[in-house]
Structures are given as structure tokens and as C-alpha cells.
Motif scaffolding. Structure first.
Motif, PDB file in Angstrom:
ATOM      1  N   TYR A   1      -5.724  10.143  -2.690  1.00 35.37           N
ATOM      2  CA  TYR A   1      -5.106   8.832  -2.600  1.00 35.37           C
ATOM      3  C   TYR A   1      -4.167   8.612  -3.788  1.00 35.37           C
ATOM      4  N   CYS A   2      -3.189   7.755  -3.607  1.00 32.09           N
ATOM      5  CA  CYS A   2      -2.438   7.290  -4.762  1.00 32.09           C
ATOM      6  C   CYS A   2      -2.506   5.767  -4.827  1.00 32.09           C
ATOM      7  N   ALA A   3      -2.265   5.261  -6.013  1.00 34.38           N
ATOM      8  CA  ALA A   3      -2.355   3.829  -6.257  1.00 34.38           C
ATOM      9  C   ALA A   3      -1.527   3.498  -7.489  1.00 34.38           C
TER      10      ALA A   3
ATOM     11  N   ARG B   1     -14.927   8.573  -6.057  1.00 34.79           N
ATOM     12  CA  ARG B   1     -13.502   8.817  -6.243  1.00 34.79           C
ATOM     13  C   ARG B   1     -13.198   9.012  -7.725  1.00 34.79           C
TER      14      ARG B   1
ATOM     15  N   TRP C   1      -3.889   0.779  -2.429  1.00 32.84           N
ATOM     16  CA  TRP C   1      -4.488   2.007  -1.914  1.00 32.84           C
ATOM     17  C   TRP C   1      -4.040   2.249  -0.476  1.00 32.84           C
TER      18      TRP C   1
ATOM     19  N   TYR D   1      -6.305  -0.324 -10.423  1.00 34.58           N
ATOM     20  CA  TYR D   1      -5.327   0.304  -9.558  1.00 34.58           C
ATOM     21  C   TYR D   1      -5.301  -0.430  -8.223  1.00 34.58           C
ATOM     22  N   ASN D   2      -4.119  -0.529  -7.645  1.00 35.75           N
ATOM     23  CA  ASN D   2      -3.953  -1.283  -6.412  1.00 35.75           C
ATOM     24  C   ASN D   2      -3.069  -0.538  -5.422  1.00 35.75           C
TER      25      ASN D   2
ATOM     26  N   GLY E   1      -4.984   7.708   2.427  1.00 37.78           N
ATOM     27  CA  GLY E   1      -5.296   9.011   1.867  1.00 37.78           C
ATOM     28  C   GLY E   1      -4.834  10.149   2.760  1.00 37.78           C
TER      29      GLY E   1
ATOM     30  N   LYS F   1     -10.025   9.933 -10.714  1.00 40.27           N
ATOM     31  CA  LYS F   1      -8.600  10.038 -10.977  1.00 40.27           C
ATOM     32  C   LYS F   1      -8.299  11.446 -11.466  1.00 40.27           C
TER      33      LYS F   1
ATOM     34  N   GLN G   1       0.839  -1.184   0.000  1.00 42.15           N
ATOM     35  CA  GLN G   1       0.000   0.000   0.000  1.00 42.15           C
ATOM     36  C   GLN G   1       0.874   1.235   0.000  1.00 42.15           C
TER      37      GLN G   1
END
Length: 119
Positions: free
Chosen positions: A94-96, A45, A109, A106-107, A112, A47, A3
Motif C-alpha cells: 500500500y501507499c499513503a 502492516r 490508503w 498516514y492517510n 493495495g 512501513k 486515496q
């Protein structure tokens, strides 16, 4: 568990700037595309930006010209520089990771980081 850890959020006035950071826990990000996402209160959410392995960058229309994504592979960190903050930028960021920016998968997570834009 793979993560990200996001940081850099806060309460800021409209027009100010912030730099968000995300660093992975348990892997290196050099081989991946990294996306930044935003979830505003009561909304899904979305992007907002993504950076490919070759540093090609993508932005959703609402943030073009104000958001700049970058990566520092030596520090294993991805940044999101936000300038000219607007109240509508409020949300959890968040970034992923993904194989490529256009991917829908996308994984990794993280929790945030909250950005609140208010006077």
C-alpha cells in the motif's frame, strides 16, 4: 475521498524484479511525503520505505539495497522498484501520504497491490 491507487503487483519467482506504482486520486502528491507499506499474511502492516518532498528516501533494514523508492511529480506517481525478490516480500503493498516520513499519521490508503513471491 482521497486515496491512492496502487498497481504493478503479481506472482513472481524469487530473485526477479517488480516495479510498483501508486497514483493519488483527487490530489497531487508533490507537497507530501509518500510511504510504501507492506502487510504480509498474518502480520501487521509495516512501513518499508518512504520518500520526502525533497526526494530523501528511507528504507526499513530488511529491504535496504533491494528496494528503491522514487517519485515523478510530473506524472503524479510514486514508484517502488523491487529487485532480488524473496518469499518474505510476499504481501499486499500500500501507499499513503504524510506530512513527513517519520510521521505516524498516514492517510489516503488505497486497496493495495498483491505481491506473491514463489517458485
Amino acid at each position: 475521498q482521497l486515496q491512492f491507487v496502487e498497481s504493478g503487483g503479481g506472482l513472481v519467482q524469487p530473485g526477479r524484479s517488480l516495479r510498483l506504482s501508486c497514483a493519488p486520486s483527487g490530489f497531487t502528491l508533490e507537497r507530501y511525503a509518500i510511504g510504501w507499506f507492506r502487510q504480509a499474511p498474518g502480520k501487521e502492516r509495516e512501513k518499508v520505505s518512504c520518500i520526502e518532498q525533497d526526494d530523501s528516501a528511507y528504507y526499513t533494514d530488511s529491504v535496504k539495497g533491494r528496494f528503491t523508492i522514487s517519485r515523478d511529480n510530473a506524472k503524479n506517481t510514486v514508484y517502488l522498484q523491487i529487485s532480488g525478490l524473496k518469499p518474505e516480500d510476499t504481501g499486499v503493498y500500500y501507499c499513503a501520504v504524510a506530512r513527513a516520513c517519520p510521521s505516524s499519521e498516514y492517510n489516503a490508503w488505497g486497496q493495495g497491490t498483491q505481491v506473491t513471491v514463489s517458485s
